[in-house]
Scaffold this active site. Structure first.
Site, PDB file in Angstrom:
ATOM      1  N   LYS A  33      -2.839 -10.799  -3.125  1.00 21.58           N
ATOM      2  CA  LYS A  33      -3.495 -10.605  -1.837  1.00 21.58           C
ATOM      3  C   LYS A  33      -4.651 -11.602  -1.673  1.00 21.58           C
ATOM      4  CE  LYS A  33      -0.452  -7.362  -1.653  1.00 21.58           C
ATOM      5  NZ  LYS A  33      -0.358  -6.654  -2.866  1.00 21.58           N
ATOM      6  N   TYR A  48      -1.887   2.909  -2.872  1.00 21.06           N
ATOM      7  CA  TYR A  48      -0.667   2.121  -2.641  1.00 21.06           C
ATOM      8  C   TYR A  48       0.547   2.880  -3.207  1.00 21.06           C
ATOM      9  CZ  TYR A  48       2.717  -1.668  -3.180  1.00 21.06           C
ATOM     10  OH  TYR A  48       3.862  -2.425  -3.149  1.00 21.06           O
ATOM     11  N   ASP A  55      -9.182   0.046  -7.996  1.00 15.34           N
ATOM     12  CA  ASP A  55      -8.317  -0.992  -7.436  1.00 15.34           C
ATOM     13  C   ASP A  55      -9.117  -1.639  -6.308  1.00 15.34           C
ATOM     14  OD1 ASP A  55      -6.520  -2.506  -5.961  1.00 15.34           O
ATOM     15  OD2 ASP A  55      -4.826  -1.192  -6.375  1.00 15.34           O
ATOM     16  N   ARG A  82       2.677 -15.203 -24.066  1.00 18.65           N
ATOM     17  CA  ARG A  82       2.559 -13.783 -23.701  1.00 18.65           C
ATOM     18  C   ARG A  82       1.216 -13.209 -24.153  1.00 18.65           C
ATOM     19  NH1 ARG A  82       4.203  -9.750 -26.763  1.00 18.65           N
ATOM     20  NH2 ARG A  82       5.926 -10.841 -27.727  1.00 18.65           N
TER      21      ARG A  82
HETATM   22  N1  LCS Z   1      -2.822  -2.361  -5.229  1.00 23.58           N
HETATM   23  C1  LCS Z   1      -2.866  -2.432  -3.894  1.00 23.58           C
HETATM   24  C2  LCS Z   1      -4.064  -1.893  -3.167  1.00 23.58           C
HETATM   25  C3  LCS Z   1      -1.821  -3.013  -3.193  1.00 23.58           C
HETATM   26  O1  LCS Z   1      -1.908  -3.078  -1.855  1.00 23.58           O
HETATM   27  C4  LCS Z   1      -0.701  -3.529  -3.905  1.00 23.58           C
HETATM   28  C5  LCS Z   1       0.457  -4.143  -3.217  1.00 23.58           C
HETATM   29  C6  LCS Z   1      -0.678  -3.419  -5.300  1.00 23.58           C
HETATM   30  C7  LCS Z   1      -1.770  -2.840  -5.926  1.00 23.58           C
HETATM   31  C8  LCS Z   1       0.461  -3.937  -6.121  1.00 23.58           C
HETATM   32  O2  LCS Z   1       0.396  -5.314  -6.200  1.00 23.58           O
HETATM   33  P1  LCS Z   1       1.659  -6.280  -6.400  1.00 23.58           P
HETATM   34  O3  LCS Z   1       2.415  -5.784  -7.577  1.00 23.58           O
HETATM   35  O4  LCS Z   1       2.473  -6.206  -5.154  1.00 23.58           O
HETATM   36  O5  LCS Z   1       1.029  -7.607  -6.648  1.00 23.58           O
HETATM   37  N2  LCS Z   1       0.480  -3.900  -1.853  1.00 23.58           N
HETATM   38  C9  LCS Z   1       1.404  -4.271  -1.007  1.00 23.58           C
HETATM   39  C10 LCS Z   1       1.349  -3.939   0.344  1.00 23.58           C
HETATM   40  O6  LCS Z   1       0.533  -3.197   0.873  1.00 23.58           O
HETATM   41  N3  LCS Z   1       2.354  -4.551   0.971  1.00 23.58           N
HETATM   42  O7  LCS Z   1       3.172  -5.209   0.074  1.00 23.58           O
HETATM   43  C11 LCS Z   1       2.613  -5.097  -1.239  1.00 23.58           C
END
Ligand code: LCS
Length: 416
Positions: free
Chosen positions: A208, A111, A183, A58
């Site tokens: 992503k 998001y 971000d 962790r």
């Molecule tokens: N930041 C952005 C710009 C995102 O698009 C997402 C997830 C996150 C943070 C969060 O990331 P995660 O915890 O899912 O790894 N975006 C998503 C979307 O547009 N469709 O499904 C997930």
């Protein structure tokens, strides 16, 4: 290997990797929860921070460290902190950099859960927040208050594709004694390096582009300065938002091909965006590579390419979008983005359903907006797929695809 002087594609292959006793070319999966100390003094020295090494997964792990070091180098930061998910990274940032009574200014079309976590959860602990169009510098300036501790920018933003001038907003925020977090998920470090443009912290959903294969959920944070890095790491370790070694291994594998994936997908995205602009059923296309995009010139200056995310609206509004999404055959109807496979989704009922209809409207996107993440399939197949889906949608409901019927919109908030 010292990779500081190498080009980005060489860094993608070599940065972060440390040779071990076996000579393993790739960083192995150190699938262990804990690490043996040589003796009691060694354990005490590790805990006191007097010696570098590993204690407990962790807190840190060699596979995770390789990914952290690699992305920190790509982003030109002092250190990386890998997290369980992108939301784990965002939660860690809020936790480390805000407190009761503090105020955060953020991008309105951020998001959905990045906003939900702040407005529904951190608000319960007395953190205030405000959401503005950060692509408009005057709105950012007006929103800053004496207690604003954080400017949290998503650029390009999800799903409106607005681009914020990182250099300008950082200068304004810093003049107010406020930290800037970007971000960078939509751009990836291959196309944009926010720390070089003035931000203090950059984060990614590695789910992503960085991983790129739709088989891992994960996040990463990179700080420019050591004191902020230490605050972030402490928050991650104490909250247990850590990444797992197996996750880190897969992300390291995906990361190596980031450059060639991004180059190919963005070439196709440009072709698809230009094609979409010419289709009579399509009323608006938002792609930062198009001259018609309001921040096209800024994107050209700030980014090394335009990426592969497109949002568009159909003449038939929400119903038209729904019919289209049900008809695609090469693209997959699914949330997430930035992978080798092309995905299509509906932000208002899916990724951004947790934001109220009024706030979605204020953030600048209609219920009819469709988001399209271009993968690395043959572009001819993707265009043919969209054409047949538009034809099938029109055949299914010719009059409905031409009306903006939003009466059947489901307002139930979802978890993504
Ligand atoms: N930041 C952005 C710009 C995102 O698009 C997402 C997830 C996150 C943070 C969060 O990331 P995660 O915890 O899912 O790894 N975006 C998503 C979307 O547009 N469709 O499904 C997930």
């Amino acid at each position: 290997m010292d990779t500081k002087h190498l080009g980005i594609n060489s860094k993608l292959i070599h940065a972060g990797h440390k040779a071990d006793a076996t000579g393993s070319v790739n960083t192995p999966i150190y699938q262990t929860s804990t690490f043996a100390f040589r003796n009691a003094a060694h354990g005490a020295a590790l805990f006191a921070g007097e010696e570098d090494g590993f204690i407990y997964t962790r807190i840190g792990n060699p596979t995770i460290r390789a990914l952290e070091d690699s992305v920190a180098e790509l982003e030109n930061g002092c250190g990386g902190i890998a997290t369980s998910s992108g939301m784990g990274a965002i939660c860690t940032v809020y936790l480390a950099l805000l407190e009761a009574g503090a105020h955060m200014v953020s991008t309105a079309s951020v998001y959905g859960p990045s906003r939900g976590l702040m407005e529904k959860d951190f608000a319960r602990f007395g953190v205030q927040s405000m959401y503005v169009d950060t692509s408009d510098v005057t709105q950012v300036e007006k929103a800053l208050r004496p207690n604003t501790k954080l400017l949290y920018v998503e650029t390009p933003s999800n799903p409106t594709m607005q681009v914020t001038d990182i250099d300008q907003v950082s200068a304004i925020a810093h003049a107010h004694g406020c930290l800037v977090v970007v971000d960078n998920t939509f751009a990836s470090p291959y196309l944009q390096q926010p720390l070089e443009l003035g931000a203090d912290v950059v984060l990614h959903s590695v789910t992503k582009f960085i991983n790129g294969h739709a088989d891992v959920v994960g996040g990463i944070i990179v700080a420019k300065e050591t004191d902020i890095y230490k605050r972030l790491r402490k928050a991650m370790v104490n909250s247990g938002c850590n990444m797992d070694p197996h996750q880190a291994f897969l992300v390291l594998r995906g990361l190596k091909t980031l450059g060639i994936r991004v180059e190919r997908a963005q070439r196709s995205a440009m072709e698809i965006a230009r094609w979409l602009e010419k289709q009579p059923e399509v009323s608006a296309v938002r792609y930062i590579g198009l001259e018609s995009h309001p921040q096209h010139e800024l994107a050209k200056r700030q980014m090394k390419g335009f990426g592969s995310m497109i949002s568009f609206e159909l003449e038939g509004g929400l119903e038209g979008g729904r019919l289209l999404m049900n008809q695609v055959r090469v693209a997959t109807l699914a949330v997430s983005l930035g992978g080798v496979e092309t995905l299509i989704e509906h932000p208002a009922s899916m990724t951004h359903a947790s934001i109220s209809p009024e706030d979605r409207h204020l953030a600048g996107f209609s219920d009819g907006l469709v988001r399209y993440s271009v993968g690395i399939e043959d572009v001819e197949d993707l265009i043919a797929d969209l054409r047949q889906a538009l034809d099938a949608a029109s055949a299914e409901s010719p009059q409905r695809t031409r009306n903006s019927d939003t009466s059947t919109m489901v307002e139930e908030p979802t978890l993504v």
